[in-house]
Scaffold this motif. Structure first.
Motif, PDB file in Angstrom:
ATOM      1  N   ASP A 240       3.540  -2.070   0.751  1.00 21.99           N
ATOM      2  CA  ASP A 240       2.526  -1.100   1.179  1.00 21.99           C
ATOM      3  C   ASP A 240       2.913  -0.430   2.483  1.00 21.99           C
ATOM      4  O   ASP A 240       2.427   0.651   2.800  1.00 21.99           O
ATOM      5  N   ALA A 241       3.754  -1.113   3.278  1.00 13.63           N
ATOM      6  CA  ALA A 241       4.202  -0.531   4.549  1.00 13.63           C
ATOM      7  C   ALA A 241       5.440  -1.284   5.022  1.00 13.63           C
ATOM      8  O   ALA A 241       5.701  -2.407   4.583  1.00 13.63           O
TER       9      ALA A 241
ATOM     10  N   TYR B  80      -1.623  -1.866  10.648  1.00 11.68           N
ATOM     11  CA  TYR B  80      -1.876  -1.120   9.403  1.00 11.68           C
ATOM     12  C   TYR B  80      -3.386  -1.026   9.160  1.00 11.68           C
ATOM     13  O   TYR B  80      -3.915   0.038   8.832  1.00 11.68           O
ATOM     14  N   GLN B  81      -4.066  -2.142   9.358  1.00  9.73           N
ATOM     15  CA  GLN B  81      -5.520  -2.168   9.145  1.00  9.73           C
ATOM     16  C   GLN B  81      -6.251  -1.232  10.102  1.00  9.73           C
ATOM     17  O   GLN B  81      -7.313  -0.719   9.784  1.00  9.73           O
TER      18      GLN B  81
ATOM     19  N   GLU C  75      -0.151   4.011  12.346  1.00  9.47           N
ATOM     20  CA  GLU C  75       1.124   4.341  11.720  1.00  9.47           C
ATOM     21  C   GLU C  75       2.025   4.978  12.785  1.00  9.47           C
ATOM     22  O   GLU C  75       1.540   5.711  13.646  1.00  9.47           O
TER      23      GLU C  75
ATOM     24  N   ILE D 156       3.519  -6.359   3.273  1.00  2.37           N
ATOM     25  CA  ILE D 156       4.285  -5.671   4.307  1.00  2.37           C
ATOM     26  C   ILE D 156       5.653  -6.328   4.488  1.00  2.37           C
ATOM     27  O   ILE D 156       5.770  -7.559   4.561  1.00  2.37           O
TER      28      ILE D 156
ATOM     29  N   TYR E   7       0.638  -5.883   9.878  1.00  8.78           N
ATOM     30  CA  TYR E   7      -0.548  -5.850   9.007  1.00  8.78           C
ATOM     31  C   TYR E   7      -1.802  -5.460   9.802  1.00  8.78           C
ATOM     32  O   TYR E   7      -2.604  -4.641   9.349  1.00  8.78           O
TER      33      TYR E   7
ATOM     34  N   ALA F 269       7.145  -2.657   8.536  1.00  9.79           N
ATOM     35  CA  ALA F 269       6.961  -2.904   9.968  1.00  9.79           C
ATOM     36  C   ALA F 269       8.320  -3.233  10.571  1.00  9.79           C
ATOM     37  O   ALA F 269       9.122  -3.935   9.949  1.00  9.79           O
TER      38      ALA F 269
ATOM     39  N   ILE G  49       5.585   1.240  10.580  1.00  9.15           N
ATOM     40  CA  ILE G  49       4.794   0.683  11.680  1.00  9.15           C
ATOM     41  C   ILE G  49       5.723   0.061  12.712  1.00  9.15           C
ATOM     42  O   ILE G  49       6.381  -0.947  12.448  1.00  9.15           O
TER      43      ILE G  49
ATOM     44  N   PRO H 155       3.812   3.999   4.903  1.00  9.53           N
ATOM     45  CA  PRO H 155       3.745   3.991   6.368  1.00  9.53           C
ATOM     46  C   PRO H 155       4.861   3.172   7.038  1.00  9.53           C
ATOM     47  O   PRO H 155       5.275   2.120   6.533  1.00  9.53           O
TER      48      PRO H 155
END
Ligand code: KG4
Ligand code: ZN
Length: 342
Positions: A76-77, A323-324, A328, A5, A320, A79, A109, A107
């Motif tokens: 992966d994303a 995300y888990q 989103e 992230i 993170y 933030a 975040i 995503p």
């Protein structure tokens, strides 16, 4: 597969980005500080801050991905801090994050800055070796907040104490100005206090029967003492200015440290927590860290000083956990300068 992230932080006067793997492994952490730029004004000038974020953000992002040895497309994303903070500063980071997330189809975040400070303790660089488990007593002490938060689980908070006037960091910055020291004031007060004898004393605002704080009276008491000792507004002839600045800075620091550490330890006992978590620029203070660790019978989790002040890695770490949980944000998320936590 490890989750990577990218965290972006532009809520105040630091332009920062970091890459974190699985919420704890720090791959990069790049911070471009604007403090030199604001120093001549003795505090952050919002318009100057937002313009500088625009200049600095792209190079900071490039360095953050390069230092992690990754390309943006490997994230992966994304933030990003969307509040609390200065609107014009937050907008720069949020818009950049939207553009990256949208173009890569990953995503976005939105992270609460205060929660980010708490999650700096989940980075492997902090001293969390054995996870004490929840609940935790969290202190977030920064330029804008002095909050005591009960953390009942990931993403679950109750605000149980806060400053009713100045934040601790703001008080440090104002005290430094009274003593003719630089900006930001916290590190300056800490530096000049070294070697103080402790012969000067300032009062403590205990605010009985509450976990709330007040720091504005302490600042006024310091001002009166500086006037009384002949170092404010300008040093009088014959005064030992260096000694007085050292002793008054130390007296101020000790008052803040005494009240914060006492209330945090009280809170931990009251709510029967399993550990303490420190975050925010003021928790970089050596005396505060020492004193909390000395007074607490419970484990104290504290990041290294560089992860206490504003950074992008803490935003990535916090992101993170969101995300888990599948949290989103919508691509049209707006900044929220007064965003609360708890
Ligand atoms: O968390 P932070 O970097 O930014 C905000 O979210 O506000 O905190 C900045 C504040 C400033 O007021 C600064 O003077 C204070 O943290 N600070 C310190 C120390 N380092 C930074 N205060 C006391 N001692 C320090 N060593
Ligand atoms: Zn902060």
């Amino acid at each position: 597969m490890a989750i990577k992230i990218l965290g972006i932080e532009t809520s105040c006067d630091d332009t920062a980005a970091g890459v974190v793997e699985d919420g704890s492994k720090l791959l990069s952490n790049v911070i471009s500080s604007q403090s030199q730029l604001h120093a001549i004004h003795g505090g952050v000038v919002p318009e100057v801050a937002s313009r500088q974020h625009v200049r600095d953000l792209v190079p900071v992002l490039e360095r953050a991905t390069a230092n992690a040895g990754l390309g943006l497309e490997e994230m992966d994303a994304i933030a990003v801090t969307y509040g609390p903070g200065l609107a014009g500063s937050l907008i720069t980071g949020v818009n950049a994050a939207k553009a990256i997330a949208y173009s890569l189809g990953i995503p976005l975040i939105g992270v609460n800055h205060l929660e980010g400070h708490i999650y700096a303790s989940w980075l492997a660089q902090s001293n969390l070796e054995d996870d004490p488990g929840f609940p935790l007593a969290c202190l977030v002490a920064s330029g804008g907040h002095t909050d005591l938060l009960l953390m009942e689980g990931h993403g679950k908070y109750k605000l149980v104490g806060r400053s009713r006037d100045d934040a601790a960091g703001e008080a440090f910055d104002k005290a430094a100005r009274i003593l003719g020291l630089g900006f930001p004031g916290g590190p300056e007060i800490q530096r000049v206090s070294e070697g103080a004898t402790g012969e000067e004393k300032l009062p403590r605002a205990w605010m009985k029967d509450t976990l709330d704080f007040s720091f504005s009276g302490l600042k006024t008491a310091l001002l009166h003492m500086a006037q009384d000792r002949g170092i404010y507004p300008s040093p009088q002839e014959g005064v030992d200015q260096e000694r007085l600045i050292r002793e008054l800075a130390a007296a101020f620091q000790e008052s803040v440290v005494d009240v914060i550490s006492s209330k945090l330890v009280d809170m931990a006992a009251k709510y029967k927590v399993k550990g303490l978590v420190l975050g925010g620029g003021v928790t970089a203070n050596t005396r505060l860290r020492e004193e909390i660790i000395r007074r607490s019978p419970l484990p104290v989790i504290v990041p290294p000083p560089i992860l206490c002040t504003d950074n992008g890695a803490m935003i990535a770490a916090c992101g993170y956990f969101q995300y888990q949980r599948g949290e989103e944000s919508a691509i049209d998320i707006d900044v929220d300068p007064g965003l609360p936590l708890g």
